[in-house]
Design a protein around this motif. Structure first.
Motif, PDB file in Angstrom:
ATOM      1  N   ILE A 231       0.836  -1.205   0.000  1.00 32.65           N
ATOM      2  CA  ILE A 231       0.000   0.000   0.000  1.00 32.65           C
ATOM      3  C   ILE A 231       0.868   1.251   0.000  1.00 32.65           C
ATOM      4  O   ILE A 231       0.590   2.237  -0.699  1.00 32.65           O
ATOM      5  CB  ILE A 231      -0.954  -0.019   1.208  1.00 32.65           C
ATOM      6  N   MET A 234       2.106   2.061  -3.578  1.00 27.57           N
ATOM      7  CA  MET A 234       1.149   1.993  -4.682  1.00 27.57           C
ATOM      8  C   MET A 234       0.786   3.380  -5.190  1.00 27.57           C
ATOM      9  O   MET A 234       0.794   4.365  -4.452  1.00 27.57           O
ATOM     10  CB  MET A 234      -0.116   1.237  -4.245  1.00 27.57           C
ATOM     11  N   ARG A 239      -4.334  -0.893  -7.773  1.00 25.28           N
ATOM     12  CA  ARG A 239      -5.109  -2.105  -7.506  1.00 25.28           C
ATOM     13  C   ARG A 239      -4.180  -3.169  -6.915  1.00 25.28           C
ATOM     14  O   ARG A 239      -3.202  -3.561  -7.557  1.00 25.28           O
ATOM     15  CB  ARG A 239      -5.749  -2.648  -8.797  1.00 25.28           C
ATOM     16  N   TYR A 240      -4.526  -3.619  -5.709  1.00 20.88           N
ATOM     17  CA  TYR A 240      -3.770  -4.663  -5.024  1.00 20.88           C
ATOM     18  C   TYR A 240      -4.586  -5.945  -5.081  1.00 20.88           C
ATOM     19  O   TYR A 240      -5.760  -5.968  -4.686  1.00 20.88           O
ATOM     20  CB  TYR A 240      -3.513  -4.246  -3.579  1.00 20.88           C
ATOM     21  N   LYS A 261      -5.465   7.548  -1.568  1.00 18.47           N
ATOM     22  CA  LYS A 261      -4.995   7.152  -2.897  1.00 18.47           C
ATOM     23  C   LYS A 261      -6.065   6.413  -3.706  1.00 18.47           C
ATOM     24  O   LYS A 261      -5.819   5.983  -4.826  1.00 18.47           O
ATOM     25  CB  LYS A 261      -3.731   6.283  -2.777  1.00 18.47           C
ATOM     26  N   LEU A 263      -7.411   3.446  -3.404  1.00 12.77           N
ATOM     27  CA  LEU A 263      -6.919   2.128  -3.779  1.00 12.77           C
ATOM     28  C   LEU A 263      -8.039   1.094  -3.797  1.00 12.77           C
ATOM     29  O   LEU A 263      -9.033   1.218  -3.089  1.00 12.77           O
ATOM     30  CB  LEU A 263      -5.836   1.668  -2.798  1.00 12.77           C
TER      31      LEU A 263
END
Length: 333
Positions: A231, A234, A239-240, A261, A263
């Motif tokens: 994280i 990123m 996109r994780y 962010k 995410l």
């Protein structure tokens, strides 16, 4: 040629260490209307097989208890409703289980032709990794050309495939790996930056190498504290995608950067997904990735092969984390 009534399989005699994998005799499975029966020549070994052996990842309801999620071989029989495949065709297939055997059934929709020029061992290393990487990097991760992909565990079967596919799709690819040999292997596969996580902080490196922007997509098979550190490095709208947890399935997350962010944190498993979904994936792979294989832009990395009866040794190698690429069982002649 008449099919035999029995076959050698490797079963999990009880949950435990690799030695619980034992060869036994079982009946050759009957082929369903929409299935093919495959005379297996090679079977891929995957982390879910290890988890199943340990009693931590049971097969979906109705699926054989024989481990093995991908095979390559020749079609020995076709179901009454199958079109497009014939006895003798060389195929590789994604399975929900049953690959550690001389014969297995597979939905015809989850079969793909063995790419020209590949050995059966190489073909057996394709389905599970490609279905997994495509569904998570391209579909869930929405990787686009020009973006940055960070692959954790770059020397694994998943990692070596993700590096090559990311590069083929026009991404800049970073990866983490342990030790100089694995770092070198990742670079040779096309990684723009391979980070030895025992010597460098991958979050710092990614931010430095991207001028502070960070990675657009992260593919994580490690879990644990890698989530928070991912994280940290990123990009906005990143996109994780988590598909494994070699360290731990639990992690502590600071939600503030997730919000600021914007995410997306997601993940998936493949084994229990519906047939229609896997059929659609197979069609996408045949259309998009099989030409890359034909062009030599993507090739499975096979580290070592073992005879079927030595499946325990294959699992020991996987658990040692000393391999680069895929481990494959040799089954038929």
């Amino acid at each position: 040629m008449a099919l035999p009534l029995s076959m050698t399989v490797v079963e999990v005699s009880k949950p435990g260490a690799p030695e619980v994998l034992v060869p036994v005799q079982r009946p050759v499975p009957a082929v369903g209307a929409d299935e093919v029966l495959i005379a297996v020549l090679a079977a891929g070994v995957n982390r879910p097989d290890v988890l199943q052996r340990m009693g931590r990842y049971d097969p979906p309801p109705g699926v054989t208890d024989i481990p093995g999620l991908e095979v390559a071989g020749r079609i020995a029989a076709v179901g009454a409703g199958v079109t497009g495949w014939s006895v003798g065709d060389p195929v590789c297939a994604l399975l929900a289980g049953g690959g550690y055997a001389e014969y297995c059934t597979a939905p015809a929709a989850q079969c793909l032709p063995v790419p020209e020029g590949l050995t059966m061992a190489e073909a057996a290393a394709l389905p599970e990794t490609l279905f997994t990487v495509w569904s998570n990097v391209v579909e869930r991760g929405r990787l686009q050309a020009g973006e940055t992909l960070l692959v954790h565990g770059g020397a694994s079967g998943i990692g070596t495939t993700a590096i090559q596919l990311g590069k083929a799709l026009g991404a800049r690819v970073f990866t983490t790996a342990r030790g100089a040999d694995k770092v070198r292997a990742c670079r040779n596969l096309g990684a723009d930056r391979a980070i030895d996580y025992t010597a460098e902080d991958f979050a710092v490196v990614v931010k430095e190498e991207t001028g502070g922007k960070g990675a657009d997509v992260v593919l994580d098979i490690v879990g644990g504290d890698y989530l928070a550190r991912s994280i940290d490095c990123m990009a906005v709208e990143g996109r994780y995608v988590v598909i494994g947890f070699l360290r731990s399935p639990k992690a502590e997350v600071n939600l503030f950067p997730v919000m600021t962010k914007r995410l997306t944190l997601t993940g998936s498993t493949l084994r229990a997904r519906p047939l229609a979904y896997k059929q659609a994936l197979a069609a996408q792979l045949h259309e998009t990735v099989w030409p890359l294989i034909a062009q030599g832009r993507l090739k499975p990395v096979v580290c070592e092969t073992f005879p079927l009866a030595a499946a325990a040794d294959a699992h020991r190698l996987m658990e040692s984390n000393q391999h680069v690429g895929k481990i494959v069982l040799r089954v038929g002649e």
